[in-house]
Design an enzyme around this catalytic site. Structure first.
Site, PDB file in Angstrom:
ATOM      1  N   GLY A  14      -8.669   5.554  -0.823  1.00  0.00           N
ATOM      2  CA  GLY A  14      -8.120   4.884  -1.984  1.00  0.00           C
ATOM      3  C   GLY A  14      -8.449   5.645  -3.252  1.00  0.00           C
ATOM      4  O   GLY A  14      -9.307   6.538  -3.269  1.00  0.00           O
ATOM      5  N   CYS A  15      -7.780   5.291  -4.342  1.00  0.00           N
ATOM      6  CA  CYS A  15      -7.989   5.996  -5.610  1.00  0.00           C
ATOM      7  C   CYS A  15      -9.385   5.747  -6.171  1.00  0.00           C
ATOM      8  O   CYS A  15     -10.064   6.681  -6.620  1.00  0.00           O
ATOM      9  CB  CYS A  15      -6.917   5.592  -6.620  1.00  0.00           C
ATOM     10  SG  CYS A  15      -6.725   3.809  -6.857  1.00  0.00           S
ATOM     11  N   PHE A  16      -9.845   4.488  -6.146  1.00  0.00           N
ATOM     12  CA  PHE A  16     -11.186   4.189  -6.654  1.00  0.00           C
ATOM     13  C   PHE A  16     -12.274   4.865  -5.820  1.00  0.00           C
ATOM     14  O   PHE A  16     -13.204   5.460  -6.385  1.00  0.00           O
ATOM     15  CB  PHE A  16     -11.420   2.676  -6.698  1.00  0.00           C
ATOM     16  CG  PHE A  16     -10.696   1.966  -7.807  1.00  0.00           C
ATOM     17  CD1 PHE A  16     -10.905   2.310  -9.142  1.00  0.00           C
ATOM     18  CD2 PHE A  16      -9.816   0.938  -7.530  1.00  0.00           C
ATOM     19  CE1 PHE A  16     -10.243   1.647 -10.165  1.00  0.00           C
ATOM     20  CE2 PHE A  16      -9.149   0.263  -8.544  1.00  0.00           C
ATOM     21  CZ  PHE A  16      -9.367   0.618  -9.875  1.00  0.00           C
TER      22      PHE A  16
END
Length: 357
Positions: free
Chosen positions: A159-161
């Site tokens: 994921g981006c986070f």
């Protein structure tokens, strides 16, 4: 869209943000080429009807995803689908010798039971039993899993986070330089992180001139971050993660707080640690002490820009990281994984330069 076998890529979920960014990157790629576009809602329509802003040679028709057809036209498949859908398609593609990069969360957890606990809503409508496939999937963070990605048949792109949080944090966990408890991550991202499907909180009238936290306790990316952090640290890591929605389209800034074990370490020492770890990784830039990353510095690029500061009053380590949530935080990282799987340099076909301002 005919191309040489070994270079052919299917993009499934082609009209979502992840699919669109993947196609944009592959359209300029010297070795990998899009040969199949898939999507349920857009099936049967010409590409130019759906996305006139991103023209594709021969204006192909989007197909309803069919494993046999995908295997006929592609060697690799990038799945940019809502959580709970990739796990239904990926096994069928793997049986047909199509190597898969999944941009969703379906294979990010080595434990299927943990995925079911985190993604409760998606799990209740599925009868997943692919325990072994979850164990075999490789977590697609190239700077830390490069050799495994290169030989993998199934890669689960982070994921981006987690991407923005783990890149600055992992070197210090790996070397035992920070305490394993008391870790805090504060992250801020733009509205594109919510995807292309309309949602009330992402409307201009709701998001403009405002900033808001969400998923304050138990955000799905918390356990994803903890999984790799625990693996690298060699012991369980439990941390606090809070994301915020900010009024911009793309970009993500993460600030990670931890406590140094050696109070004598300086910001210069910690910067040296990051530079040493990432010296052979062109997608990572480490800034000099006193210079802090901005999301505008990574816009449209596959770069992650990192920085470190130390508060010597309390031995607090402050790690900062900026990524474009749609590129290094999603599609660009997926293409980076494809490159490794195809035996290519990881940055092939990708710009590492931002569009500024």
């Amino acid at each position: 869209m005919s191309q040489v076998r070994g270079s052919r890529v299917a993009v499934i979920g082609a009209t979502g943000y992840g699919g669109l960014q993947t196609i944009r990157l592959l359209e300029d790629h010297p070795h990998l080429h899009v040969t199949y576009l898939g999507g349920e809602r857009s099936a049967g329509r010409r590409w130019s009807e759906l996305c006139p802003f991103l023209p594709i040679l021969d204006d192909p028709e989007v197909q309803s995803p069919d494993p046999d057809k995908i295997a006929e036209f592609a060697d690799y498949a990038v799945l940019s689908l809502p959580n709970g859908l990739a796990c239904q398609l990926a096994p069928q593609l793997l049986k047909r010798n199509v190597r898969v990069v999944d941009l969703s969360a379906d294979f990010r957890y080595r434990s299927l039971e943990q995925w079911k606990q985190v993604y409760v809503h998606e799990a209740q409508n599925l009868n997943r039993d692919d325990v072994q496939l979850c164990r075999e999937a490789v977590y697609g963070l190239p700077e830390w899993k490069g050799p495994e990605i290169a030989v993998a048949n199934l890669v689960a792109a982070p994921g981006c986070f987690p991407t923005a949080s783990l890149l600055p944090l992992l070197p210090f966990l790996k070397q035992g330089l920070i305490e394993n408890d008391g870790l805090i991550i504060d992250a801020k991202t733009g509205t594109s992180g919510g995807g292309r499907v309309a949602k009330e909180q992402f409307l201009l009238a709701e998001a403009s001139e405002s900033i808001m936290p969400y998923g304050v306790v138990g955000h799905r990316h918390t356990s994803e971050i903890e999984q790799l952090a625990s693996e690298v640290a060699g012991q369980p890591i439990e941390l606090q993660f809070t994301p915020h929605l900010v009024p911009m389209v793309r970009g993500l800034l993460a600030t990670v707080y931890g406590r140094l074990r050696d109070p004598g370490l300086t910001a210069e020492d910690c910067t040296t640690v990051l530079k040493a770890v990432y010296r052979h990784h062109p997608c990572i830039d480490v800034l000099p002490v006193g210079t802090y990353p901005a999301t505008k510095w990574v816009k449209y690029s596959n770069k992650a820009v990192l920085s470190v500061q130390v508060d010597n009053r309390n031995s607090r380590l402050v790690l900062m990281s900026a990524v474009d949530n749609l590129i290094k935080g999603q599609a660009g990282q997926g293409v980076q994984c494809l490159n490794l799987m195809a035996g290519l340099p990881p940055t092939t076909g990708m710009s590492l330069l931002t569009f500024y301002p």
